[in-house]
Scaffold this active site. Structure first.
Site, PDB file in Angstrom:
ATOM      1  N   ARG A  35     106.418  68.598  -1.768  1.00 40.81           N
ATOM      2  CA  ARG A  35     104.970  68.675  -1.698  1.00 40.81           C
ATOM      3  C   ARG A  35     104.385  67.597  -2.606  1.00 40.81           C
ATOM      4  O   ARG A  35     104.970  67.243  -3.635  1.00 40.81           O
ATOM      5  CB  ARG A  35     104.460  70.058  -2.140  1.00 40.81           C
ATOM      6  CG  ARG A  35     104.701  71.151  -1.114  1.00 40.81           C
ATOM      7  CD  ARG A  35     103.797  70.976   0.097  1.00 40.81           C
ATOM      8  NE  ARG A  35     103.932  72.053   1.078  1.00 40.81           N
ATOM      9  CZ  ARG A  35     104.736  72.010   2.117  1.00 40.81           C
ATOM     10  NH1 ARG A  35     105.526  70.959   2.308  1.00 40.81           N
ATOM     11  NH2 ARG A  35     104.786  73.008   2.972  1.00 40.81           N
ATOM     12  N   HIS A  47     103.706  62.206   6.417  1.00 38.81           N
ATOM     13  CA  HIS A  47     104.150  63.596   6.543  1.00 38.81           C
ATOM     14  C   HIS A  47     104.908  63.814   7.857  1.00 38.81           C
ATOM     15  O   HIS A  47     104.525  64.638   8.696  1.00 38.81           O
ATOM     16  CB  HIS A  47     102.967  64.560   6.463  1.00 38.81           C
ATOM     17  CG  HIS A  47     103.363  65.928   5.986  1.00 38.81           C
ATOM     18  ND1 HIS A  47     102.578  66.685   5.166  1.00 38.81           N
ATOM     19  CD2 HIS A  47     104.481  66.673   6.230  1.00 38.81           C
ATOM     20  CE1 HIS A  47     103.177  67.847   4.915  1.00 38.81           C
ATOM     21  NE2 HIS A  47     104.340  67.860   5.562  1.00 38.81           N
TER      22      HIS A  47
END
Length: 312
Positions: free
Chosen positions: A227, A275
């Site tokens: 993350r 991502h």
């Protein structure tokens, strides 16, 4: 008639429709409705969610459990209005395989000097560099859940010496595993390439900071597929500027998409990915959700959710 399933997302309309259609194909006997189509919100027992806006659950007072369409549920758990019911995160072997492929690609890219050759191409420079065997490049993986284990096994099969660090220290087959503060420092000290796959929890927020980077060997590389909030950005940039880190491959960021004016776009020694390390497979995810819903319909037993204290 069984209660409807409510699909709650903040996704763009086309993505939301794709999820709704895929879930409907996987569960033809179920009614899958969006919140505005629910006539009796009190009858809803199951919510299927993807990035729902905070407070969404207040409209459904009799929820019995929540199914996330993502593997990570940190954002969902930050909602103070989330009821005290089981929350299921998506555990999908397809995601683990995709993540292992991405980790191997990132590690091999750095190991075989692809960023250096890309820079040479931009400069019109033809220059070869010595090739180190995989056995001479040590890899540490932070986080040894399903994705971490799959990634470690693939890297080990390629020939990299791989070790891991996890909160629990639970064994991971042939991969050496450490835990705790002493294990943390030792794992970092032996990481020519550091791969972060930790879940985001209050304990891991900002865990890749100045002190962590100081433990790494000079010229190490970072692959962050966990993350964005794991990394303290200022400390990352300092580590790159001083040579403690030679390169960082970043796929996740605290705010996405990354702003066009963000300094990381032009930061030397950084590779940015949008991502894409382990995108969720709609068909695979829908099949897993369908299986869980079917078990609930058969037995009436609410499935076991995550450990909210740990955050996963």
């Amino acid at each position: 008639m069984t209660s409807p399933l409510v699909l709650v997302t903040s996704l763009p309309p086309d993505e939301n429709a794709a999820w709704r259609d895929c879930l409907a194909r996987a569960m033809p006997a179920e009614r899958i409705l969006e919140p505005e189509a629910i006539s009796d919100a009190g009858a809803v027992e199951i919510a299927i969610v993807a990035n729902p806006v905070p407070g969404w659950a207040c409209a459904f007072p009799h929820l019995r459990w929540v199914q996330s369409l993502w593997a990570g549920v940190d954002r969902l758990l930050r909602d103070p209005a989330l009821p005290d019911v089981p929350v299921r995160r998506l555990v999908d072997p397809t995601l683990a395989r995709a993540m292992a492929e991405a980790v191997a690609a990132a590690v091999l890219s750095w190991h075989r000097d692809f960023p250096r050759y890309a820079a040479q191409q931009r400069a019109g420079l033809w220059r070869q560099h010595p090739v180190r065997p995989a056995s001479a490049r040590r890899v540490t993986i932070l986080g040894l859940g399903e994705m971490g284990r799959a990634s470690a096994e693939l890297l080990r099969a390629i020939g990299f010496p791989v070790q891991g660090w996890s909160r629990s220290g639970r064994p991971a087959g042939a991969i050496p595993v450490s835990s705790g503060p002493e294990g943390w420092a030792a794992c970092l000290a032996e990481a020519d390439i550091l791969v972060n796959l930790l879940p985001l929890t209050p304990e891991t927020h900002g865990i890749l900071d100045r002190s962590a980077f100081a433990c790494l060997p000079e010229g190490a590389a970072l692959v962050n597929f966990g993350r964005g909030a794991h990394v303290v950005e200022d400390d990352l940039i300092t580590a790159l500027a001083t040579g403690r880190l030679a390169h960082a491959i970043l796929d996740v960021f605290p705010e996405e998409p990354l702003a066009e004016t963000h300094r990381l776009w032009s930061q030397p020694g950084v590779t940015i990915l949008p991502h894409v390390a382990a995108p969720t497979s709609l068909d695979s995810a829908a099949a897993i959700v369908a299986e869980t819903v079917a078990a609930f319909r058969r037995t009436g037993q609410v499935p076991v959710g995550i450990d909210r204290g740990r955050g996963y």
